[in-house]
Design a protein around this motif. Structure first.
Motif, PDB file in Angstrom:
ATOM      1  N   ALA A   1     -13.491  -3.121  -2.116  1.00 37.17           N
ATOM      2  CA  ALA A   1     -12.455  -3.576  -3.004  1.00 37.17           C
ATOM      3  C   ALA A   1     -11.368  -4.145  -2.379  1.00 37.17           C
ATOM      4  CB  ALA A   1     -12.119  -2.228  -4.096  1.00 37.17           C
ATOM      5  N   VAL A   2     -10.582  -4.810  -3.026  1.00 40.82           N
ATOM      6  CA  VAL A   2      -9.343  -5.563  -2.867  1.00 40.82           C
ATOM      7  C   VAL A   2      -8.188  -4.427  -3.572  1.00 40.82           C
ATOM      8  CG1 VAL A   2      -7.584  -7.495  -2.981  1.00 40.82           C
ATOM      9  CG2 VAL A   2     -10.112  -7.831  -2.699  1.00 40.82           C
ATOM     10  N   VAL A   3      -7.646  -3.845  -2.568  1.00 41.11           N
ATOM     11  CA  VAL A   3      -6.348  -3.020  -3.097  1.00 41.11           C
ATOM     12  C   VAL A   3      -5.221  -3.665  -3.456  1.00 41.11           C
ATOM     13  CG1 VAL A   3      -5.129  -0.981  -2.446  1.00 41.11           C
ATOM     14  CG2 VAL A   3      -7.493  -1.095  -1.843  1.00 41.11           C
ATOM     15  N   VAL A   4      -4.841  -3.428  -4.707  1.00 41.36           N
ATOM     16  CA  VAL A   4      -3.541  -4.022  -5.314  1.00 41.36           C
ATOM     17  C   VAL A   4      -2.470  -2.955  -5.398  1.00 41.36           C
ATOM     18  CG1 VAL A   4      -2.593  -5.458  -7.161  1.00 41.36           C
ATOM     19  CG2 VAL A   4      -4.873  -6.116  -6.313  1.00 41.36           C
ATOM     20  N   ALA A   5      -1.381  -3.217  -5.036  1.00 39.22           N
ATOM     21  CA  ALA A   5      -0.322  -2.109  -5.242  1.00 39.22           C
ATOM     22  C   ALA A   5       0.987  -2.677  -5.278  1.00 39.22           C
ATOM     23  CB  ALA A   5      -0.579  -1.010  -4.155  1.00 39.22           C
ATOM     24  N   LYS A   6       1.833  -1.697  -5.843  1.00 42.15           N
ATOM     25  CA  LYS A   6       3.289  -2.233  -5.842  1.00 42.15           C
ATOM     26  C   LYS A   6       3.530  -2.276  -4.260  1.00 42.15           C
ATOM     27  CE  LYS A   6       8.053  -1.428  -7.239  1.00 42.15           C
ATOM     28  NZ  LYS A   6       8.911  -0.402  -8.054  1.00 42.15           N
ATOM     29  N   ASP A   7       3.465  -1.266  -3.686  1.00 36.20           N
ATOM     30  CA  ASP A   7       3.472  -1.133  -2.054  1.00 36.20           C
ATOM     31  C   ASP A   7       2.672  -0.072  -1.679  1.00 36.20           C
ATOM     32  OD1 ASP A   7       4.237  -2.002   0.690  1.00 36.20           O
ATOM     33  OD2 ASP A   7       6.618  -1.706   0.031  1.00 36.20           O
TER      34      ASP A   7
END
Length: 574
Positions: A156-162
């Motif tokens: 997966a492509v990890v998406v996060a605030k940071d």
């Protein structure tokens, strides 16, 4: 199709479904407690548990990404051991009768605010370290399991605030095919580790976590920073073709692992690597680089409680020299100051630290520390092909004084009967405009120059490279920078002095042909770029590139130069 624009921090193509990393909310209540000592014991237990977890993370990261990247967990442990922080939390518990969670949050919020308000981008990002440590402590106090990317089941492509250092150190390259963050930049821990693991990444994409959800399709190029959400079939096809070309390119470069960097007119150039610790050497050997063009020795001084001893340094330099066998290892004497401070050293507060007491200036103030390092380097020179260079020389007197101190250390070792290489080459970094202008004089007194373009650009253009308000002015294509580089190379060659480059420009595909034409002898870079630069060198002849370099130096602006290089038929870009 529309796209969102962030900062490309790690190259590569990512096409996949989103894994939206949402931090588990921890409710922190402001409670009045009856037994302060009981709360203090809870605090102490949480510290110990957190230290144990960090030790495990350090060992995991050490195996996976190397010592330099793993040292962030040593820094986190130092935060847990910070006496000022511990005492402030204990005092708040004892005097205000606050529960430990509330006391901890109030104290660390003060520290975080202090770092976030600093002008220096590197120090701003240290607020993330404190936040990461605080979150770990609060989880341990609340009995909440660590929310880890180790649990990721599908690619997966990890998406996060940071992403915290704890997150990135546990990344599985087979599962994390890319990541996108709202915060961070090229100097953040997550970006550094992404490049080490060769995971495509984009940072600084504000609002991305509210614009995607679990399972959404995204596509992006980690070099460009453009992110496409819900890409249509045409866009996906475009990225798949781009990914295929990128992978073919990597395979092509891999075939050059055992080839030399020889131009089409049969001139052999050196392609070396920049490292920060002995643990990085394995990647240099893996890429079969021609040597180490920059050993950033200051990293031996960071993330610890005191200066490294002579023996510690000797062991580190000796280990690197022996692993590299007959290949050269260029050690830069420690470059402390600017954006690199030491927690155990009380640096004077300076309005412009990049223009203050840093690098050779600090060494010449603390001659005791300087001599300790010089002894370690000289002793290690008996075990391999070590060379040494002084950083940020800006006036001739600094070079004279540094070499004089080196001679004193040599004489001391001779008197003690300690072996070292009497003919060890000694050079200097060329990273200030004053040094560039006096290159002809400096060349008479050194064995080599190493051009540090990161600082040379910053000082030549009077642009703080970490300041987002003026970062658009920071360009390696600026004609004043390129003219300085040409002047340095010409002045050196007149005195039969070789010239290397260890700044980011050394691995810029558009600049490599120009640098070949200017006569650069050695290119030094991140190990991930070695094979691409070898390929670039093998596609061009020095004679043909001389004409390109001459043309480049006639332009007045960076934009004109970049456009010329992108459209020139004689320059082979992959």
């Amino acid at each position: 199709m529309d796209f969102l624009k962030g900062v490309g921090v790690s190259p590569g193509i990512a096409i996949g479904r989103v894994f939206l990393k949402e931090d588990i909310a921890i409710e922190i209540k402001n409670e009045t407690i009856q037994n302060p000592e009981e709360e203090i014991k809870r605090f102490k237990d949480a510290i110990e548990k957190s230290k144990q977890q960090l030790q495990e993370l350090y060992e995991y990261a050490l195996k996976k990404v190397g010592k330099h990247e793993a040292q962030v967990f040593t820094a986190h442990t130092m935060i847990l051991e910070d006496e000022e922080l511990i005492e402030k939390v204990n005092e708040k518990i004892r005097t205000e009768f606050k529960n430990v969670e509330w006391a901890l949050k109030e104290v660390t919020d003060e520290f975080i605010k202090l770092f976030e308000e600093m002008d220096n981008e590197y120090l701003k990002e240290r607020a993330l370290d404190i936040r990461d440590v605080t979150l770990r402590m609060l989880r341990n106090l609340s009995g909440i399991e660590d929310h880890s990317l180790v649990l990721l089941k599908e690619p997966a492509v990890v998406v996060a605030k940071d992403l915290t250092p704890s997150d990135t150190a546990q990344m599985d390259k087979d599962k994390v095919i890319g990541f996108i963050t709202e915060e961070g930049g090229k100097t953040s821990h997550s970006a550094i580790i992404a490049r080490s693991l060769e995971i495509p990444a984009v940072a600084g994409l504000s609002g991305i976590t509210s614009q995607v959800k679990h399972g959404d399709m995204v596509a992006f190029d980690g070099s460009e920073g453009k992110v496409y959400i819900h890409p249509d079939e045409k866009t996906i096809k475009h990225f798949k073709e781009k990914k295929e070309r990128y992978e073919q390119r990597i395979q092509l470069f891999e075939q050059l692992k055992n080839s030399e960097a020889i131009t089409k007119d049969n001139i052999r150039l050196e392609v070396a690597c920049n490292i920060g610790s002995p643990a990085d050497v394995d990647r240099v050997i893996e890429k079969n680089a021609d040597g180490i063009g920059l050993f950033r020795s200051e990293f031996l001084y960071m993330n610890r409680n005191d200066f490294p001893s002579e023996e510690e340094q000797f062991d580190a330099y000796k280990t690197v020299a022996q692993k590299m066998k007959e290949k050269p290892v260029v050690i830069r004497t420690f470059d402390i100051g600017g954006d690199k401070e030491l927690s155990y050293l009380d640096f004077p507060k300076e309005m412009n630290p990049f223009l203050g007491c840093r690098a050779i200036r600090f060494c010449l103030e603390r001659i005791d520390l300087f001599k300790t390092q010089l002894r370690a380097i000289l002793r290690a020179s008996a075990f391999g092909n070590i060379k040494m260079m002084f950083p940020m020389i800006s006036i001739f007197d600094e070079l004279v004084q540094a070499k004089q101190i080196l001679e004193e250390v040599k004489e001391s070792l001779r008197n003690e009967g300690i072996a070292f290489n009497e003919k060890m080459e000694v050079g200097m970094m060329m990273e200030t405009p004053s040094a560039a202008l006096l290159a002809d004089l400096f060349a008479k007194h050194v064995d080599f120059f190493s051009i540090g373009t990161n600082d040379l650009i910053q000082y030549t253009l009077a642009v703080d490279r970490l300041n987002p308000h003026v970062s658009h002015l920071y360009s390696p294509y600026n004609p004043s920078v390129l003219r300085s580089i040409k002047n340095i190379i010409d002045a050196a060659h007149k005195e039969n002095v070789w010239v290397g480059m260890c700044g980011e420009a050394a691995s810029d595909p558009k600049l490599v042909p120009v640098l070949i034409g200017m006569g650069l002898d050695e290119f030094s870079m991140n190990p991930a770029s070695v094979l691409e630069v070898k390929w670039m060198i093998r596609q061009h002849s020095r004679e043909e590139m001389k004409a390109v370099a001459e043309q480049v130096l006639k332009f007045a602006t960076a934009d004109e130069i970049e456009r010329f290089l992108e459209s020139n038929d004689n320059i082979h870009l992959f």
